[in-house]
Design a protein around this motif. Sequence first.
Motif, PDB file in Angstrom:
ATOM      1  N   ARG A  66       0.903  -1.241   0.067  1.00  0.00           N
ATOM      2  CA  ARG A  66      -0.046  -0.121   0.041  1.00  0.00           C
ATOM      3  C   ARG A  66       0.998   1.351  -0.116  1.00  0.00           C
ATOM      4  N   SER A  67       1.817   1.349   0.793  1.00  0.00           N
ATOM      5  CA  SER A  67       2.674   2.538   0.828  1.00  0.00           C
ATOM      6  C   SER A  67       3.528   2.510  -0.502  1.00  0.00           C
ATOM      7  N   GLN A  68       3.830   1.455  -1.057  1.00  0.00           N
ATOM      8  CA  GLN A  68       4.316   1.521  -2.534  1.00  0.00           C
ATOM      9  C   GLN A  68       3.330   2.267  -3.302  1.00  0.00           C
ATOM     10  N   ALA A  69       2.222   1.772  -3.280  1.00  0.00           N
ATOM     11  CA  ALA A  69       1.076   2.463  -4.477  1.00  0.00           C
ATOM     12  C   ALA A  69       1.084   4.066  -3.974  1.00  0.00           C
ATOM     13  N   LEU A  73       1.505   8.050  -5.912  1.00  0.00           N
ATOM     14  CA  LEU A  73       0.556   8.676  -6.030  1.00  0.00           C
ATOM     15  C   LEU A  73      -0.843   7.979  -6.516  1.00  0.00           C
ATOM     16  N   TRP A  74      -0.903   6.705  -6.143  1.00  0.00           N
ATOM     17  CA  TRP A  74      -2.356   6.014  -6.278  1.00  0.00           C
ATOM     18  C   TRP A  74      -3.010   6.433  -5.406  1.00  0.00           C
ATOM     19  N   GLY A  75      -4.233   6.346  -5.486  1.00  0.00           N
ATOM     20  CA  GLY A  75      -5.193   6.238  -4.269  1.00  0.00           C
ATOM     21  C   GLY A  75      -5.505   4.782  -3.717  1.00  0.00           C
ATOM     22  N   ARG A 100     -10.177  10.244  -1.791  1.00  0.00           N
ATOM     23  CA  ARG A 100      -9.879  11.587  -1.041  1.00  0.00           C
ATOM     24  C   ARG A 100      -8.038  11.688  -1.201  1.00  0.00           C
ATOM     25  N   GLU A 101      -7.377  10.536  -1.449  1.00  0.00           N
ATOM     26  CA  GLU A 101      -5.958  10.659  -1.578  1.00  0.00           C
ATOM     27  C   GLU A 101      -5.659  11.283  -2.837  1.00  0.00           C
ATOM     28  N   LEU A 102      -6.708  10.950  -3.896  1.00  0.00           N
ATOM     29  CA  LEU A 102      -6.342  11.480  -5.326  1.00  0.00           C
ATOM     30  C   LEU A 102      -6.751  12.806  -5.472  1.00  0.00           C
ATOM     31  N   ILE A 177      -6.213   3.177  -8.547  1.00  0.00           N
ATOM     32  CA  ILE A 177      -6.750   2.586  -7.270  1.00  0.00           C
ATOM     33  C   ILE A 177      -6.440   1.515  -7.079  1.00  0.00           C
ATOM     34  N   ALA A 178      -5.820   1.102  -5.911  1.00  0.00           N
ATOM     35  CA  ALA A 178      -5.545  -0.230  -5.387  1.00  0.00           C
ATOM     36  C   ALA A 178      -6.548  -0.287  -4.087  1.00  0.00           C
TER      37      ALA A 178
END
Length: 404
Positions: A66-69, A73-75, A100-102, A177-178
């Motif tokens: 998840r941190s890698q994604a 700049l993935w959501g 929200r991350e995106l 998105i992942a």
Amino acid sequence: MRYVDPVRNPYAPGAGQRPPELAGRDRELQVFDVVLERVARGRPERSLMLTGLRGVGKTVLLNTLRSQAIGRLWGTGKIEARPDQSLRRPVSAALHMAVRELAPHHRAPDRIDDFLGVLKAFALRANSANAKLRDRWQPGIDVPARAGRADSGDIEIDLVELFSDAASVATDVGTGIALFIDEMQDLGPEDISALCAACHELSQLGAPLIVVGAGLPHLPAVLSAAKSYSERLFRYQRIDRLDRLSADQALGAPASREEVEYEQKALDLLYEKSGGYPYFVQAYGKATWDHAPRSPVTAEDVRVAAPEAEAELAVGFFGSRYERATPAEREYMRAMAALSASEPTDDMDAAVPTAEIAKQLERKPASLSPARDALIKKGLIYSGERGTVAFTVPHFGRYLRTVG
Ligand SMILES: Nc1ncnc2c1ncn2[C@@H]1O[C@H](COP(=O)(O)OP(=O)(O)OP(=O)(O)O)[C@@H](O)[C@H]1O
Ligand SMILES: [Mg+2]
């Protein structure tokens, strides 16, 4: 001569605890890098499924992926599946987080709001029609629900629509998105089936949304029972115990950052005790550090510390799980433990034929099915091959044999 400071003990035994050194997972990290890159470019790619026994590091690896994604700049969003809980609420929360991350990278706020409206409509479907007003769930989304998409009530249709809308938001910003799902074997059959269908659809469209799952070794069987094409849909990665080199690295790298060394014989004994299982590596490492007076750490230090590690594992790792079982289920597991001891691969807690368990307990096989099914549902045992069962917890058979 250097003093080993207990305050600086780096090891981290515990569910989901980030290890001081993530050893032996380079291949998985590399594979995921390629997956992220391919998906963001609209290339066909399969979703990843990590499988393995308890305590091998699935959750920790999932968090690292998840941190890698996020780094690209993935959501991202994460769910921990629970038996008897529907997917709708947790998926809403996870995708809300992902979008929200995106959002900060997106140029058109209305596109985000449009999606959030669809997400809200999807989420509100979690409230059954006859739920009392005060029991109704309010998703914390401050835009009005947009009727007509992802809100049919059929989870399969709704997930496909929701995922493709989420993916198109990610397409706008050139990433993806992942969605991470831990303990995935606990999802209900309808939800599993819907997820498979949604992944299938999305990969055909080349839409940048992937599901990354983690679960017990029978997860592939759970998925293919829901949809026969799931074998081709997912890429399974078996997460296993660490080989000798990686186990030494898991112990040695954090120690050397504190200027503490191990004698070779100490590492030999630590590997023998831990079997390379990450949880055990951390537990024995931690106890040994607490007992060792000075560097280099010796085999004698390990020997002195081992009972403490074992006592802690007996409570925190084995005992907490054993306590979840009813008396009938415990009896079933004891029979399994007795039978797996007679196998030559004692350390592996080999799979045991269910027919043998029935014989051992002098019962009819059918009368034991409820205990077996309940233990599978509780995640204590799994059935890898038809007609056999095995413990999901490494060294569980040995533990049961020693507590008598
Ligand atoms: N690659 C690794 N190197 C060293 N230690 C690790 C590694 N992976 C996990 N660990 C350690 O192992 C322990 C168990 O990790 P984690 O909780 O991720 O396992 P899990 O497979 O999710 O277990 P469960 O099935 O019980 O949820 C933690 O203490 C963690 O710090
Ligand atoms: Mg876990």
